[in-house]
Design a protein around this motif. Sequence first.
Motif, PDB file in Angstrom:
ATOM      1  N   LEU A 104       2.468  14.270  -9.746  1.00 10.95           N
ATOM      2  CA  LEU A 104       2.265  15.329  -8.750  1.00 10.95           C
ATOM      3  C   LEU A 104       3.160  16.532  -8.992  1.00 10.95           C
ATOM      4  O   LEU A 104       2.937  17.607  -8.413  1.00 10.95           O
ATOM      5  N   GLU A 105       4.167  16.386  -9.855  1.00 10.61           N
ATOM      6  CA  GLU A 105       4.977  17.535 -10.262  1.00 10.61           C
ATOM      7  C   GLU A 105       4.224  18.440 -11.235  1.00 10.61           C
ATOM      8  O   GLU A 105       4.580  19.595 -11.416  1.00 10.61           O
ATOM      9  N   GLU A 106       3.174  17.909 -11.850  1.00  9.97           N
ATOM     10  CA  GLU A 106       2.380  18.680 -12.807  1.00  9.97           C
ATOM     11  C   GLU A 106       1.409  19.609 -12.071  1.00  9.97           C
ATOM     12  O   GLU A 106       1.060  19.359 -10.911  1.00  9.97           O
ATOM     13  N   PRO A 107       0.933  20.668 -12.740  1.00 11.28           N
ATOM     14  CA  PRO A 107      -0.156  21.459 -12.150  1.00 11.28           C
ATOM     15  C   PRO A 107      -1.386  20.594 -11.940  1.00 11.28           C
ATOM     16  O   PRO A 107      -1.856  19.923 -12.869  1.00 11.28           O
ATOM     17  N   GLY A 108      -1.869  20.568 -10.721  1.00 12.03           N
ATOM     18  CA  GLY A 108      -2.997  19.690 -10.413  1.00 12.03           C
ATOM     19  C   GLY A 108      -4.316  20.198 -10.941  1.00 12.03           C
ATOM     20  O   GLY A 108      -5.185  19.424 -11.321  1.00 12.03           O
ATOM     21  N   GLU A 109      -4.501  21.513 -10.915  1.00 11.29           N
ATOM     22  CA  GLU A 109      -5.727  22.146 -11.417  1.00 11.29           C
ATOM     23  C   GLU A 109      -6.973  21.527 -10.786  1.00 11.29           C
ATOM     24  O   GLU A 109      -7.987  21.317 -11.442  1.00 11.29           O
ATOM     25  N   GLY A 110      -6.876  21.205  -9.489  1.00  6.68           N
ATOM     26  CA  GLY A 110      -8.022  20.672  -8.762  1.00  6.68           C
ATOM     27  C   GLY A 110      -8.339  19.223  -9.045  1.00  6.68           C
ATOM     28  O   GLY A 110      -9.407  18.741  -8.670  1.00  6.68           O
ATOM     29  N   ARG A 111      -7.405  18.502  -9.666  1.00  9.49           N
ATOM     30  CA  ARG A 111      -7.665  17.102  -9.993  1.00  9.49           C
ATOM     31  C   ARG A 111      -7.410  16.180  -8.792  1.00  9.49           C
ATOM     32  O   ARG A 111      -6.891  16.591  -7.760  1.00  9.49           O
ATOM     33  N   VAL A 112      -7.777  14.913  -8.998  1.00  8.49           N
ATOM     34  CA  VAL A 112      -7.512  13.850  -8.018  1.00  8.49           C
ATOM     35  C   VAL A 112      -6.647  12.803  -8.695  1.00  8.49           C
ATOM     36  O   VAL A 112      -6.990  12.316  -9.779  1.00  8.49           O
ATOM     37  N   LEU A 113      -5.533  12.455  -8.067  1.00  6.44           N
ATOM     38  CA  LEU A 113      -4.672  11.398  -8.591  1.00  6.44           C
ATOM     39  C   LEU A 113      -5.099  10.069  -7.978  1.00  6.44           C
ATOM     40  O   LEU A 113      -5.134   9.919  -6.759  1.00  6.44           O
ATOM     41  N   VAL A 114      -5.410   9.106  -8.842  1.00  2.00           N
ATOM     42  CA  VAL A 114      -5.779   7.767  -8.401  1.00  2.00           C
ATOM     43  C   VAL A 114      -4.599   6.843  -8.687  1.00  2.00           C
ATOM     44  O   VAL A 114      -4.193   6.689  -9.836  1.00  2.00           O
ATOM     45  N   VAL A 115      -4.044   6.251  -7.635  1.00  2.00           N
ATOM     46  CA  VAL A 115      -2.862   5.395  -7.754  1.00  2.00           C
ATOM     47  C   VAL A 115      -3.273   3.957  -7.460  1.00  2.00           C
ATOM     48  O   VAL A 115      -3.640   3.614  -6.323  1.00  2.00           O
ATOM     49  N   ASP A 116      -3.229   3.122  -8.491  1.00  2.00           N
ATOM     50  CA  ASP A 116      -3.495   1.700  -8.286  1.00  2.00           C
ATOM     51  C   ASP A 116      -2.166   1.015  -8.006  1.00  2.00           C
ATOM     52  O   ASP A 116      -1.426   0.658  -8.915  1.00  2.00           O
ATOM     53  N   GLY A 117      -1.881   0.843  -6.733  1.00  2.00           N
ATOM     54  CA  GLY A 117      -0.642   0.203  -6.315  1.00  2.00           C
ATOM     55  C   GLY A 117      -0.770  -1.296  -6.134  1.00  2.00           C
ATOM     56  O   GLY A 117       0.055  -1.910  -5.445  1.00  2.00           O
ATOM     57  N   GLY A 118      -1.789  -1.889  -6.753  1.00  4.18           N
ATOM     58  CA  GLY A 118      -1.965  -3.331  -6.658  1.00  4.18           C
ATOM     59  C   GLY A 118      -2.297  -3.827  -5.267  1.00  4.18           C
ATOM     60  O   GLY A 118      -2.127  -5.008  -4.962  1.00  4.18           O
ATOM     61  N   LYS A 136       1.271  21.959  -3.095  1.00  6.01           N
ATOM     62  CA  LYS A 136       1.879  23.111  -3.759  1.00  6.01           C
ATOM     63  C   LYS A 136       1.384  23.270  -5.191  1.00  6.01           C
ATOM     64  O   LYS A 136       1.165  24.393  -5.662  1.00  6.01           O
ATOM     65  N   ASN A 137       1.169  22.158  -5.883  1.00  2.00           N
ATOM     66  CA  ASN A 137       0.805  22.214  -7.300  1.00  2.00           C
ATOM     67  C   ASN A 137      -0.700  22.162  -7.557  1.00  2.00           C
ATOM     68  O   ASN A 137      -1.127  22.079  -8.709  1.00  2.00           O
ATOM     69  N   GLY A 138      -1.492  22.214  -6.492  1.00  2.00           N
ATOM     70  CA  GLY A 138      -2.927  22.381  -6.674  1.00  2.00           C
ATOM     71  C   GLY A 138      -3.738  21.127  -6.921  1.00  2.00           C
ATOM     72  O   GLY A 138      -4.810  21.190  -7.532  1.00  2.00           O
ATOM     73  N   TRP A 139      -3.265  19.990  -6.418  1.00  2.00           N
ATOM     74  CA  TRP A 139      -4.065  18.766  -6.480  1.00  2.00           C
ATOM     75  C   TRP A 139      -5.057  18.765  -5.316  1.00  2.00           C
ATOM     76  O   TRP A 139      -4.720  19.188  -4.202  1.00  2.00           O
ATOM     77  N   ASN A 140      -6.258  18.278  -5.560  1.00  2.00           N
ATOM     78  CA  ASN A 140      -7.260  18.221  -4.498  1.00  2.00           C
ATOM     79  C   ASN A 140      -7.117  16.990  -3.619  1.00  2.00           C
ATOM     80  O   ASN A 140      -7.473  17.023  -2.442  1.00  2.00           O
ATOM     81  N   GLY A 141      -6.645  15.892  -4.196  1.00  2.00           N
ATOM     82  CA  GLY A 141      -6.552  14.687  -3.397  1.00  2.00           C
ATOM     83  C   GLY A 141      -5.830  13.563  -4.111  1.00  2.00           C
ATOM     84  O   GLY A 141      -5.539  13.644  -5.309  1.00  2.00           O
ATOM     85  N   VAL A 142      -5.531  12.511  -3.340  1.00  2.00           N
ATOM     86  CA  VAL A 142      -4.875  11.315  -3.853  1.00  2.00           C
ATOM     87  C   VAL A 142      -5.582  10.103  -3.253  1.00  2.00           C
ATOM     88  O   VAL A 142      -5.751  10.014  -2.033  1.00  2.00           O
TER      89      VAL A 142
END
Length: 213
Positions: A104-118, A136-142
Amino acid sequence: RKSRIASIVRARLGAAAMAMARRTSRCWGRMARMSTWTPPADAARGGTADLCDVHVPEPVDVVTERKVQIAQPIFRDLGGRYGFHGKVSTVRCFENNPLVRAALEEPGEGRVLVVDGGASLRCAVLGDNLAAMAVKNGWNGVLVNGCIRDSEDIGKMDLGVKAIATHPLKSSKRDKGLRDVPVSFAGVQICPGDYLYADKDGVLVSKKPLVLE
Protein backbone atom coordinates in the motif's frame (compact mmCIF):
# COMPACT_ATOMS: atom_id res chain seq x y z
CA ARG A 1 -90.41 -17.94 -30.03
CA LYS A 2 -88.92 -19.09 -26.71
CA SER A 3 -86.64 -21.58 -28.45
CA ARG A 4 -85.48 -18.87 -30.85
CA ILE A 5 -84.64 -16.55 -27.94
CA ALA A 6 -82.81 -19.38 -26.17
CA SER A 7 -80.74 -20.03 -29.32
CA ILE A 8 -79.83 -16.36 -29.61
CA VAL A 9 -78.82 -16.26 -25.92
CA ARG A 10 -76.71 -19.39 -26.29
CA ALA A 11 -75.01 -18.01 -29.38
CA ARG A 12 -74.23 -14.73 -27.67
CA LEU A 13 -72.95 -16.49 -24.55
CA GLY A 14 -70.77 -18.73 -26.70
CA ALA A 15 -69.33 -15.73 -28.54
CA ALA A 16 -68.66 -13.99 -25.23
CA ALA A 17 -66.96 -17.10 -23.85
CA MET A 18 -64.77 -17.38 -26.93
CA ALA A 19 -63.79 -13.71 -26.69
CA MET A 20 -62.96 -14.14 -23.00
CA ALA A 21 -60.85 -17.21 -23.82
CA ARG A 22 -58.93 -15.25 -26.47
CA ARG A 23 -58.29 -12.39 -24.03
CA THR A 24 -57.14 -14.85 -21.35
CA SER A 25 -54.81 -16.55 -23.81
CA ARG A 26 -53.26 -13.23 -24.82
CA CYS A 27 -52.85 -12.28 -21.15
CA TRP A 28 -51.07 -15.53 -20.31
CA GLY A 29 -48.84 -15.09 -23.34
CA ARG A 30 -47.79 -11.63 -22.16
CA MET A 31 -47.13 -12.96 -18.65
CA ALA A 32 -45.00 -15.80 -20.03
CA ARG A 33 -42.92 -13.35 -22.06
CA MET A 34 -42.50 -11.10 -19.03
CA SER A 35 -41.32 -14.02 -16.87
CA THR A 36 -38.40 -14.69 -19.24
CA TRP A 37 -37.53 -11.05 -19.90
CA THR A 38 -34.27 -9.76 -18.44
CA PRO A 39 -33.74 -5.99 -18.11
CA PRO A 40 -30.73 -4.62 -20.01
CA ALA A 41 -27.43 -4.32 -18.14
CA ASP A 42 -26.74 -0.92 -16.61
CA ALA A 43 -23.37 0.01 -18.09
CA ALA A 44 -23.13 3.17 -15.99
CA ARG A 45 -23.37 1.22 -12.76
CA GLY A 46 -21.17 -1.69 -13.83
CA GLY A 47 -22.47 -3.83 -10.98
CA THR A 48 -21.50 -7.45 -10.45
CA ALA A 49 -25.07 -8.56 -11.18
CA ASP A 50 -25.01 -6.79 -14.55
CA LEU A 51 -21.58 -8.24 -15.31
CA CYS A 52 -22.86 -11.73 -14.48
CA ASP A 53 -25.82 -11.29 -16.84
CA VAL A 54 -23.40 -10.55 -19.68
CA HIS A 55 -20.33 -12.64 -18.86
CA VAL A 56 -21.76 -15.67 -17.02
CA PRO A 57 -24.36 -16.98 -19.48
CA GLU A 58 -24.22 -20.60 -18.30
CA PRO A 59 -27.07 -21.85 -16.05
CA VAL A 60 -25.99 -22.20 -12.44
CA ASP A 61 -26.72 -25.94 -12.41
CA VAL A 62 -24.51 -26.71 -15.43
CA VAL A 63 -21.02 -27.98 -14.58
CA THR A 64 -18.57 -26.05 -16.74
CA GLU A 65 -15.37 -24.03 -16.57
CA ARG A 66 -16.50 -20.44 -16.42
CA LYS A 67 -14.33 -17.59 -17.62
CA VAL A 68 -15.50 -15.46 -14.71
CA GLN A 69 -15.12 -16.75 -11.13
CA ILE A 70 -17.62 -15.77 -8.44
CA ALA A 71 -16.43 -15.74 -4.83
CA GLN A 72 -18.48 -17.34 -2.11
CA PRO A 73 -20.48 -14.68 -0.20
CA ILE A 74 -18.41 -14.61 2.98
CA PHE A 75 -17.23 -10.98 2.98
CA ARG A 76 -18.55 -7.89 4.73
CA ASP A 77 -18.49 -4.43 3.16
CA LEU A 78 -16.41 -2.29 5.50
CA GLY A 79 -15.07 0.56 3.38
CA GLY A 80 -16.67 3.85 2.44
CA ARG A 81 -16.92 2.76 -1.19
CA TYR A 82 -19.14 -0.25 -1.87
CA GLY A 83 -18.34 -0.71 -5.56
CA PHE A 84 -14.74 -1.02 -6.70
CA HIS A 85 -12.67 -2.81 -9.30
CA GLY A 86 -9.16 -2.95 -10.68
CA LYS A 87 -6.15 -5.00 -11.59
CA VAL A 88 -5.02 -7.30 -8.80
CA SER A 89 -1.88 -7.38 -6.70
CA THR A 90 -1.69 -10.04 -3.98
CA VAL A 91 -0.21 -10.67 -0.55
CA ARG A 92 -0.22 -14.05 1.19
CA CYS A 93 0.36 -13.82 4.93
CA PHE A 94 -0.86 -15.23 8.22
CA GLU A 95 -1.36 -12.97 11.26
CA ASN A 96 1.48 -10.73 9.97
CA ASN A 97 1.16 -7.70 7.71
CA PRO A 98 4.57 -6.16 6.72
CA LEU A 99 3.91 -6.87 3.04
CA VAL A 100 0.44 -5.33 3.25
CA ARG A 101 2.08 -2.08 4.31
CA ALA A 102 4.79 -2.43 1.67
CA ALA A 103 2.19 -2.93 -1.05
CA LEU A 104 0.00 0.00 0.00
CA GLU A 105 3.05 2.27 0.14
CA GLU A 106 3.35 1.82 -3.64
CA PRO A 107 1.37 3.86 -6.18
CA GLY A 108 -1.91 2.02 -6.46
CA GLU A 109 -2.79 3.20 -9.97
CA GLY A 110 -6.38 2.07 -9.45
CA ARG A 111 -5.45 -1.47 -8.46
CA VAL A 112 -7.04 -3.77 -5.87
CA LEU A 113 -4.91 -5.41 -3.20
CA VAL A 114 -6.00 -8.96 -2.39
CA VAL A 115 -4.73 -10.13 1.02
CA ASP A 116 -4.98 -13.83 1.77
CA GLY A 117 -4.69 -13.80 5.54
CA GLY A 118 -5.52 -17.48 5.85
CA ALA A 119 -9.03 -16.61 7.12
CA SER A 120 -7.56 -15.94 10.56
CA LEU A 121 -10.03 -14.55 13.07
CA ARG A 122 -7.39 -13.89 15.76
CA CYS A 123 -6.11 -10.47 14.63
CA ALA A 124 -6.44 -7.75 12.00
CA VAL A 125 -4.07 -7.32 9.04
CA LEU A 126 -5.46 -3.92 7.96
CA GLY A 127 -6.18 -0.83 10.05
CA ASP A 128 -7.02 2.83 9.54
CA ASN A 129 -3.42 3.95 8.96
CA LEU A 130 -2.86 1.48 6.13
CA ALA A 131 -6.29 2.19 4.69
CA ALA A 132 -5.55 5.93 4.68
CA MET A 133 -2.26 5.14 2.93
CA ALA A 134 -4.17 3.17 0.31
CA VAL A 135 -6.46 6.14 -0.36
CA LYS A 136 -3.52 8.54 -0.57
CA ASN A 137 -1.61 6.32 -3.01
CA GLY A 138 -4.51 5.66 -5.35
CA TRP A 139 -5.63 2.12 -4.56
CA ASN A 140 -9.25 1.37 -5.45
CA GLY A 141 -9.84 -1.31 -2.87
CA VAL A 142 -8.62 -4.07 -0.57
CA LEU A 143 -10.08 -7.57 -0.29
CA VAL A 144 -9.02 -9.37 2.90
CA ASN A 145 -9.42 -13.06 3.58
CA GLY A 146 -9.21 -12.31 7.28
CA CYS A 147 -9.95 -9.39 9.59
CA ILE A 148 -9.52 -5.63 9.68
CA ARG A 149 -9.80 -3.16 12.55
CA ASP A 150 -10.64 0.56 12.97
CA SER A 151 -13.71 -0.24 10.89
CA GLU A 152 -15.62 2.90 11.89
CA ASP A 153 -12.89 5.14 10.48
CA ILE A 154 -12.30 2.96 7.41
CA GLY A 155 -16.02 3.09 6.70
CA LYS A 156 -15.68 6.85 6.14
CA MET A 157 -12.83 6.56 3.62
CA ASP A 158 -13.15 6.63 -0.16
CA LEU A 159 -11.87 3.08 -0.41
CA GLY A 160 -13.48 -0.26 -1.13
CA VAL A 161 -12.77 -2.75 1.66
CA LYS A 162 -14.17 -6.24 2.03
CA ALA A 163 -13.14 -8.61 4.82
CA ILE A 164 -14.49 -11.61 6.67
CA ALA A 165 -14.81 -9.80 10.00
CA THR A 166 -13.36 -7.16 12.31
CA HIS A 167 -10.95 -7.71 15.20
CA PRO A 168 -9.43 -5.14 17.58
CA LEU A 169 -5.99 -6.81 17.91
CA LYS A 170 -3.22 -5.82 15.50
CA SER A 171 -1.15 -8.43 13.69
CA SER A 172 2.49 -9.40 14.24
CA LYS A 173 5.40 -8.15 12.10
CA ARG A 174 7.79 -11.12 12.25
CA ASP A 175 6.85 -13.08 9.13
CA LYS A 176 6.65 -11.04 5.93
CA GLY A 177 4.69 -13.57 3.92
CA LEU A 178 4.71 -13.64 0.10
CA ARG A 179 3.98 -10.96 -2.49
CA ASP A 180 2.30 -11.30 -5.88
CA VAL A 181 1.66 -15.04 -5.77
CA PRO A 182 -1.54 -16.92 -6.64
CA VAL A 183 -3.97 -17.15 -3.72
CA SER A 184 -7.04 -19.33 -3.26
CA PHE A 185 -9.99 -18.76 -0.92
CA ALA A 186 -13.78 -18.37 -1.01
CA GLY A 187 -13.95 -20.83 -3.88
CA VAL A 188 -11.82 -18.78 -6.30
CA GLN A 189 -8.19 -18.59 -7.34
CA ILE A 190 -6.82 -15.07 -7.75
CA CYS A 191 -3.54 -14.38 -9.54
CA PRO A 192 -1.52 -11.17 -9.84
CA GLY A 193 -2.72 -9.35 -12.92
CA ASP A 194 -6.28 -10.67 -12.74
CA TYR A 195 -9.18 -8.23 -12.67
CA LEU A 196 -11.45 -8.03 -9.63
CA TYR A 197 -14.92 -6.50 -9.50
CA ALA A 198 -16.73 -6.03 -6.19
CA ASP A 199 -19.87 -4.41 -4.85
CA LYS A 200 -22.56 -5.17 -2.27
CA ASP A 201 -23.69 -8.20 -4.28
CA GLY A 202 -20.34 -9.97 -4.33
CA VAL A 203 -16.91 -10.42 -5.90
CA LEU A 204 -16.01 -11.44 -9.47
CA VAL A 205 -12.56 -12.42 -10.76
CA SER A 206 -11.56 -12.48 -14.42
CA LYS A 207 -8.39 -12.87 -16.46
CA LYS A 208 -9.52 -10.03 -18.71
CA PRO A 209 -11.31 -6.72 -18.09
CA LEU A 210 -15.10 -7.06 -18.07
CA VAL A 211 -17.20 -4.55 -19.99
CA LEU A 212 -20.92 -4.11 -20.50
CA GLU A 213 -21.84 -3.67 -24.15
